[in-house]
Write a protein that holds these residues in place. Sequence first.
Motif, mmCIF file in Angstrom:
data_model
loop_
_atom_site.group_PDB
_atom_site.id
_atom_site.type_symbol
_atom_site.label_atom_id
_atom_site.label_comp_id
_atom_site.label_asym_id
_atom_site.label_seq_id
_atom_site.Cartn_x
_atom_site.Cartn_y
_atom_site.Cartn_z
ATOM 1 N N UNK A 113 0.831 -1.063 -0.053
ATOM 2 C CA UNK A 113 0.028 0.199 -0.026
ATOM 3 C C UNK A 113 0.874 1.319 -0.105
ATOM 4 N N UNK A 114 1.974 1.343 0.825
ATOM 5 C CA UNK A 114 2.861 2.332 0.850
ATOM 6 C C UNK A 114 3.685 2.420 -0.468
ATOM 7 N N UNK A 115 3.796 1.415 -1.334
ATOM 8 C CA UNK A 115 4.471 1.731 -2.298
ATOM 9 C C UNK A 115 3.310 2.136 -3.411
ATOM 10 N N UNK A 116 2.316 1.735 -3.401
ATOM 11 C CA UNK A 116 1.415 2.605 -4.339
ATOM 12 C C UNK A 116 1.172 3.765 -4.131
ATOM 13 N N UNK A 117 0.913 4.466 -2.716
ATOM 14 C CA UNK A 117 0.912 5.651 -2.562
ATOM 15 C C UNK A 117 2.075 6.647 -2.668
ATOM 16 N N UNK A 118 3.068 6.012 -2.460
ATOM 17 C CA UNK A 118 4.518 6.748 -2.569
ATOM 18 C C UNK A 118 4.882 6.762 -4.117
ATOM 19 N N UNK A 119 4.530 5.709 -4.756
ATOM 20 C CA UNK A 119 4.917 5.836 -6.456
ATOM 21 C C UNK A 119 4.015 6.875 -7.000
ATOM 22 N N UNK A 120 2.818 7.097 -6.694
ATOM 23 C CA UNK A 120 1.507 7.854 -6.970
ATOM 24 C C UNK A 120 1.988 9.227 -6.823
ATOM 25 N N UNK A 121 2.396 9.452 -5.475
ATOM 26 C CA UNK A 121 2.715 10.875 -5.165
ATOM 27 C C UNK A 121 3.988 11.060 -6.043
ATOM 28 N N UNK A 122 5.010 10.307 -6.193
ATOM 29 C CA UNK A 122 6.245 10.822 -7.003
ATOM 30 C C UNK A 122 6.058 11.089 -8.362
ATOM 31 N N UNK A 123 5.243 10.323 -9.007
ATOM 32 C CA UNK A 123 4.613 10.754 -10.301
ATOM 33 C C UNK A 123 3.837 12.036 -10.324
ATOM 34 N N UNK A 124 3.087 12.312 -9.487
ATOM 35 C CA UNK A 124 2.076 13.278 -9.384
ATOM 36 C C UNK A 124 2.910 14.670 -9.393
ATOM 37 N N UNK A 125 4.047 14.498 -8.388
ATOM 38 C CA UNK A 125 4.798 15.677 -8.311
ATOM 39 C C UNK A 125 5.776 16.005 -9.359
ATOM 40 N N UNK A 126 6.189 14.956 -10.019
ATOM 41 C CA UNK A 126 6.998 15.141 -11.112
ATOM 42 C C UNK A 126 6.376 15.768 -12.241
ATOM 43 N N UNK A 127 5.126 15.274 -12.545
ATOM 44 C CA UNK A 127 4.017 15.754 -13.654
ATOM 45 C C UNK A 127 3.818 17.177 -13.348
ATOM 46 N N UNK A 128 3.570 17.690 -12.012
ATOM 47 C CA UNK A 128 2.969 18.990 -11.760
ATOM 48 C C UNK A 128 4.091 19.937 -11.620
ATOM 49 N N UNK A 129 5.185 19.434 -11.395
ATOM 50 C CA UNK A 129 6.759 20.348 -11.073
ATOM 51 C C UNK A 129 6.685 21.286 -12.414
ATOM 52 N N UNK A 130 6.976 22.638 -12.047
ATOM 53 C CA UNK A 130 6.959 23.675 -13.285
ATOM 54 C C UNK A 130 8.497 23.926 -13.325
ATOM 55 N N UNK A 131 9.222 23.787 -12.285
ATOM 56 C CA UNK A 131 10.631 24.461 -12.331
ATOM 57 C C UNK A 131 10.672 25.665 -11.996
ATOM 58 N N UNK A 132 12.148 26.186 -12.056
ATOM 59 C CA UNK A 132 12.137 27.492 -11.574
ATOM 60 C C UNK A 132 11.829 28.581 -12.760
ATOM 61 N N UNK A 133 11.300 29.589 -12.410
ATOM 62 C CA UNK A 133 10.890 30.747 -13.253
ATOM 63 C C UNK A 133 11.974 31.949 -13.140
ATOM 64 N N UNK A 134 12.769 32.135 -14.144
ATOM 65 C CA UNK A 134 13.747 33.070 -13.938
ATOM 66 C C UNK A 134 13.472 34.348 -14.869
#
Length: 56
Positions: free
Chosen positions: A35-56
Amino acid sequence: MSRTVLMLAGVVVLVMALLASFNIGTVVEPAWHVIFKWIGGAIMVLVAYMDKGKKT
């Protein structure tokens, strides 16, 4: 670069969770760990997908 690494790590964790869900052969993994693998993997993919990076 870190976004790509996080996405790949998340996908690997999700694949590990998927394989652990099948209870193949003699490999037994506790349900809470799967269960923790499912939750952790989903959070990792979601954060990577939503990350916009630095705005300069």
